[in-house]
Design an enzyme around this catalytic site. Structure first.
Site, PDB file in Angstrom:
ATOM      1  N   GLN A   1       0.343   2.426  -6.145  1.00  0.00           N
ATOM      2  CA  GLN A   1      -1.058   2.848  -6.112  1.00  0.00           C
ATOM      3  C   GLN A   1      -1.828   2.460  -7.381  1.00  0.00           C
ATOM      4  O   GLN A   1      -2.974   2.029  -7.303  1.00  0.00           O
ATOM      5  CB  GLN A   1      -1.125   4.360  -5.928  1.00  0.00           C
ATOM      6  CG  GLN A   1      -2.143   4.769  -4.910  1.00  0.00           C
ATOM      7  CD  GLN A   1      -1.896   6.169  -4.377  1.00  0.00           C
ATOM      8  OE1 GLN A   1      -1.067   6.914  -4.907  1.00  0.00           O
ATOM      9  NE2 GLN A   1      -2.593   6.537  -3.340  1.00  0.00           N
TER      10      GLN A   1
ATOM     11  N   ASP B   1      -3.068  -1.155  -7.188  1.00  0.00           N
ATOM     12  CA  ASP B   1      -3.698  -1.553  -5.930  1.00  0.00           C
ATOM     13  C   ASP B   1      -5.169  -1.924  -6.157  1.00  0.00           C
ATOM     14  O   ASP B   1      -6.074  -1.113  -5.987  1.00  0.00           O
ATOM     15  CB  ASP B   1      -3.550  -0.398  -4.932  1.00  0.00           C
ATOM     16  CG  ASP B   1      -4.132  -0.719  -3.575  1.00  0.00           C
ATOM     17  OD1 ASP B   1      -4.691  -1.818  -3.402  1.00  0.00           O
ATOM     18  OD2 ASP B   1      -4.030   0.145  -2.681  1.00  0.00           O
TER      19      ASP B   1
ATOM     20  N   TYR C   1      -2.329  -1.800   7.841  1.00  0.00           N
ATOM     21  CA  TYR C   1      -3.572  -2.467   8.245  1.00  0.00           C
ATOM     22  C   TYR C   1      -3.742  -2.411   9.753  1.00  0.00           C
ATOM     23  O   TYR C   1      -2.763  -2.294  10.498  1.00  0.00           O
ATOM     24  CB  TYR C   1      -3.552  -3.933   7.812  1.00  0.00           C
ATOM     25  CG  TYR C   1      -3.567  -4.113   6.321  1.00  0.00           C
ATOM     26  CD1 TYR C   1      -4.723  -3.877   5.588  1.00  0.00           C
ATOM     27  CD2 TYR C   1      -2.434  -4.522   5.644  1.00  0.00           C
ATOM     28  CE1 TYR C   1      -4.743  -4.036   4.222  1.00  0.00           C
ATOM     29  CE2 TYR C   1      -2.437  -4.687   4.268  1.00  0.00           C
ATOM     30  CZ  TYR C   1      -3.596  -4.446   3.559  1.00  0.00           C
ATOM     31  OH  TYR C   1      -3.606  -4.596   2.208  1.00  0.00           O
TER      32      TYR C   1
ATOM     33  N   ARG D   1       0.875  -1.180   0.000  1.00  0.00           N
ATOM     34  CA  ARG D   1       0.000   0.000   0.000  1.00  0.00           C
ATOM     35  C   ARG D   1       0.910   1.228   0.000  1.00  0.00           C
ATOM     36  O   ARG D   1       1.001   1.951   0.987  1.00  0.00           O
ATOM     37  CB  ARG D   1      -0.918   0.005   1.215  1.00  0.00           C
ATOM     38  CG  ARG D   1      -1.684  -1.270   1.502  1.00  0.00           C
ATOM     39  CD  ARG D   1      -2.475  -1.831   0.365  1.00  0.00           C
ATOM     40  NE  ARG D   1      -3.747  -1.218   0.092  1.00  0.00           N
ATOM     41  CZ  ARG D   1      -4.909  -1.547   0.650  1.00  0.00           C
ATOM     42  NH1 ARG D   1      -4.953  -2.464   1.568  1.00  0.00           N
ATOM     43  NH2 ARG D   1      -6.027  -0.960   0.297  1.00  0.00           N
TER      44      ARG D   1
ATOM     45  N   SER E   1      -7.727  -1.634  -3.181  1.00  0.00           N
ATOM     46  CA  SER E   1      -8.322  -0.302  -3.006  1.00  0.00           C
ATOM     47  C   SER E   1      -9.414  -0.056  -4.042  1.00  0.00           C
ATOM     48  O   SER E   1     -10.461   0.511  -3.731  1.00  0.00           O
ATOM     49  CB  SER E   1      -7.259   0.793  -3.132  1.00  0.00           C
ATOM     50  OG  SER E   1      -6.465   0.809  -1.982  1.00  0.00           O
TER      51      SER E   1
HETATM   52  N1  LIG Z   1      -1.316   3.748  -1.498  1.00  0.00           N
HETATM   53  C1  LIG Z   1      -1.516   3.880  -0.208  1.00  0.00           C
HETATM   54  O1  LIG Z   1      -0.767   4.495   0.485  1.00  0.00           O
HETATM   55  C2  LIG Z   1      -2.692   3.197   0.395  1.00  0.00           C
HETATM   56  C3  LIG Z   1      -3.659   2.654  -0.436  1.00  0.00           C
HETATM   57  C4  LIG Z   1      -4.728   1.993   0.143  1.00  0.00           C
HETATM   58  C5  LIG Z   1      -4.846   1.885   1.520  1.00  0.00           C
HETATM   59  N2  LIG Z   1      -3.898   2.438   2.295  1.00  0.00           N
HETATM   60  C6  LIG Z   1      -3.982   2.311   3.748  1.00  0.00           C
HETATM   61  O2  LIG Z   1      -3.979   0.921   4.064  1.00  0.00           O
HETATM   62  C7  LIG Z   1      -4.703   0.723   5.249  1.00  0.00           C
HETATM   63  C8  LIG Z   1      -5.705  -0.382   5.092  1.00  0.00           C
HETATM   64  O3  LIG Z   1      -6.825   0.058   4.326  1.00  0.00           O
HETATM   65  P1  LIG Z   1      -7.991  -0.919   3.948  1.00  0.00           P
HETATM   66  O4  LIG Z   1      -9.144  -0.115   3.527  1.00  0.00           O
HETATM   67  O5  LIG Z   1      -7.494  -1.965   3.023  1.00  0.00           O
HETATM   68  O6  LIG Z   1      -8.319  -1.597   5.347  1.00  0.00           O
HETATM   69  P2  LIG Z   1      -9.042  -2.934   5.652  1.00  0.00           P
HETATM   70  O7  LIG Z   1     -10.032  -3.263   4.571  1.00  0.00           O
HETATM   71  O8  LIG Z   1      -8.037  -3.953   6.041  1.00  0.00           O
HETATM   72  O9  LIG Z   1      -9.890  -2.542   6.987  1.00  0.00           O
HETATM   73  C9  LIG Z   1     -10.922  -1.595   6.944  1.00  0.00           C
HETATM   74  C10 LIG Z   1     -10.798  -0.664   8.117  1.00  0.00           C
HETATM   75  O10 LIG Z   1     -11.271  -1.321   9.292  1.00  0.00           O
HETATM   76  C11 LIG Z   1     -10.525  -0.830  10.374  1.00  0.00           C
HETATM   77  N3  LIG Z   1     -10.674  -1.698  11.544  1.00  0.00           N
HETATM   78  C12 LIG Z   1     -10.178  -2.951  11.762  1.00  0.00           C
HETATM   79  N4  LIG Z   1     -10.538  -3.404  12.973  1.00  0.00           N
HETATM   80  C13 LIG Z   1     -11.309  -2.434  13.542  1.00  0.00           C
HETATM   81  C14 LIG Z   1     -11.994  -2.310  14.783  1.00  0.00           C
HETATM   82  N5  LIG Z   1     -11.964  -3.283  15.707  1.00  0.00           N
HETATM   83  N6  LIG Z   1     -12.679  -1.163  15.012  1.00  0.00           N
HETATM   84  C15 LIG Z   1     -12.705  -0.180  14.092  1.00  0.00           C
HETATM   85  N7  LIG Z   1     -12.090  -0.236  12.910  1.00  0.00           N
HETATM   86  C16 LIG Z   1     -11.398  -1.350  12.636  1.00  0.00           C
HETATM   87  C17 LIG Z   1      -9.127  -0.742   9.818  1.00  0.00           C
HETATM   88  O11 LIG Z   1      -8.317   0.124  10.587  1.00  0.00           O
HETATM   89  C18 LIG Z   1      -9.380  -0.203   8.429  1.00  0.00           C
HETATM   90  O12 LIG Z   1      -9.351   1.205   8.385  1.00  0.00           O
HETATM   91  C19 LIG Z   1      -5.270   2.072   5.612  1.00  0.00           C
HETATM   92  O13 LIG Z   1      -4.376   2.652   6.506  1.00  0.00           O
HETATM   93  C20 LIG Z   1      -5.274   2.820   4.320  1.00  0.00           C
HETATM   94  O14 LIG Z   1      -5.263   4.220   4.490  1.00  0.00           O
HETATM   95  C21 LIG Z   1      -2.810   3.085   1.766  1.00  0.00           C
END
Ligand SMILES: NC(=O)c1ccc[n+]([C@@H]2O[C@H](COP(=O)([O-])OP(=O)(O)OC[C@H]3O[C@@H](n4cnc5c(N)ncnc54)[C@H](O)[C@@H]3O)[C@@H](O)[C@H]2O)c1
Length: 399
Positions: free
Chosen positions: A133, A136, A235, A128, A139
């Site tokens: 990006q 990905d 994550y 990530r 996403s």
């Molecule tokens: N290119 C990049 O830099 C990039 C791209 C995509 C995502 N990301 C980051 O990657 C990370 C993962 O994103 P995702 O959407 O795949 O996450 P994910 O689908 O794994 O999880 C969804 C959300 O649920 C939250 N979560 C898990 N357990 C929880 C709980 N008990 N209570 C409340 N919330 C809870 C997680 O923190 C996450 O925000 C994030 O930090 C996102 O910003 C970065």
């Protein structure tokens, strides 16, 4: 180098791995593209659209696998637990495979995939990072799911989403709570706001707060601190049951005041935490809606049934799985851009450029030469690190 695009076979799956628009870029880079007849039809892409962009057609699925050097799939072996095993007989050594392969799923399936000798890349393992990006796909699909979850909720809720001031009185806006403000959650907030709802959101990662606020939603602050909330991949880390118990207690009031709950809280490879109990559901107003995007991993709501829509205490709990497939045109378009960007990155001059120091290659490579090579996946499944790997740690060998 021939890229093969088979029709997806998971029941109800409507997406396709490559769409016509990405084919010219692949041809220009020296790839040939063969497509199984009718592969894009369910997503709205006709055979003639592919042909006009220079793809060739093959009517037999087995022939696509036989001829292709690289197979591009949406739900490949592992991610397709219904019909995916049939592909194991078609995949062959010397071939490359790119797709969702569910690396934290059944180890037996991953070992069977490795045994074919295929060099496979699991698109779920894409780093990530800003550099990755454009590749990905997690996403991309999460964006689609977050949008669709809110559209489903708006359609199911017996109330309007926006505030309206009319001659027949004032209508108050719907209150939408998003639990888990990752990619899907943030898109759900944006969509709910566009429809005029009042949105609030909660996430255990402190970094999510700023993003929630920037979308005009309220961030639900709970007097609760997660231990080491975020891992090195961005994550959420799994918390202990005492944490989840406290979380449920504190979330109770917010849930009961919401007309819609969109639940997206997942931890990679783990069962999703239950954050909305049956007692909490019973406190919601009749007609309220919960859309549980964590349904296929156990669900964030205790009453969720994966793949089902149930009504309990007058509340509709929607556990539809594979939501991205219900928006197949754009889901395929986004996925195809991600996959073609990946192909253009890892294949140069007709050959795989296996630079394991490049995280885009090293972190997504799942199997090679008959072995499950990915160190993160091996550690997850408690397999010993491979000799010579940077992560060589003594764990019990289960292969
Ligand atoms: N290119 C990049 O830099 C990039 C791209 C995509 C995502 N990301 C980051 O990657 C990370 C993962 O994103 P995702 O959407 O795949 O996450 P994910 O689908 O794994 O999880 C969804 C959300 O649920 C939250 N979560 C898990 N357990 C929880 C709980 N008990 N209570 C409340 N919330 C809870 C997680 O923190 C996450 O925000 C994030 O930090 C996102 O910003 C970065």
């Amino acid at each position: 180098m021939i890229v093969g695009v088979p029709r997806e076979t998971y029941p109800g799956e409507r997406r396709v791995a490559l769409v016509p628009a990405v084919i010219p870029g692949l041809l220009k880079a020296g790839f040939d593209v063969i497509v199984e007849k009718g592969a894009g039809l369910a997503a709205g892409y006709r055979d003639e659209d592919y042909a006009s962009k220079g793809a060739r057609f093959v009517s037999d699925r087995a022939d696509v696998f036989r001829a292709a050097d690289v197979m591009a799939q949406v739900l490949g072996v592992g991610a397709n637990d219904e019909t995916g095993d049939a592909d194991l007989r078609l995949i062959h050594s010397g071939q490359h495979l790119v797709g969702f392969l569910r690396p934290f799923g059944r180890i037996e399936t991953l070992q069977a995939l490795a045994a074919t000798g295929v060099t496979s890349f699991s698109i779920e393992l894409m780093p990530r990072t800003t550099r990755a990006q454009s590749m990905d796909a997690l996403s991309s699909m999460a964006t689609i799911c977050g949008y669709k979850a809110v559209v489903i909720a708006a359609d199911t809720l017996p109330r309007l989403f926006p505030m309206l001031t009319t001659a027949a009185g004032t209508i108050t806006p719907a209150r939408v709570l998003v639990i888990g403000a990752g990619v899907a959650g943030l898109q759900a907030i944006a969509t709910a706001r566009r429809l005029g709802a009042v949105a609030s959101a909660y996430d255990l990662r402190p970094a999510a707060k700023e993003q929630v606020l920037s979308l005009g939603a309220r961030f639900v602050e709970l007097p609760l601190e997660a231990t080491d909330a975020q891992d090195t991949h961005g994550y959420a880390r799994a918390q202990d049951e005492a944490f989840y118990q406290r979380q449920r207690e504190l979330l109770g009031r917010v849930v009961s005041e919401s007309d819609v709950v969109i639940a997206t809280a997942v931890v990679p490879g783990m069962k999703s935490p239950v954050l909305v109990t049956r007692e909490m559901v019973a406190t919601m107003a009749a007609g309220s809606v919960i859309v549980d995007l964590a349904a296929d991993r156990g669900g964030n709501c205790e009453l969720t049934q994966a793949g089902e829509i149930v009504v309990a205490h007058g509340v509709t709990i929607n556990g539809t799985v594979n939501l991205a497939s219900t928006v197949p045109y754009h889901a395929s378009q986004m996925y195809a851009r991600n996959v073609s960007a990946f192909l253009l990155h890892v294949f140069k001059d007709g050959a795989l450029r296996l630079d394991l120091d490049d995280p885009i290659v090293g972190e997504t490579l799942l199997t090679r030469d008959g072995t499950l090579t990915n160190s993160r996946v091996r550690a997850f499944h408690s397999l010993a690190a491979l000799a010579g790997s940077r992560d060589a740690l003594p764990t019990q060998e289960a292969m």
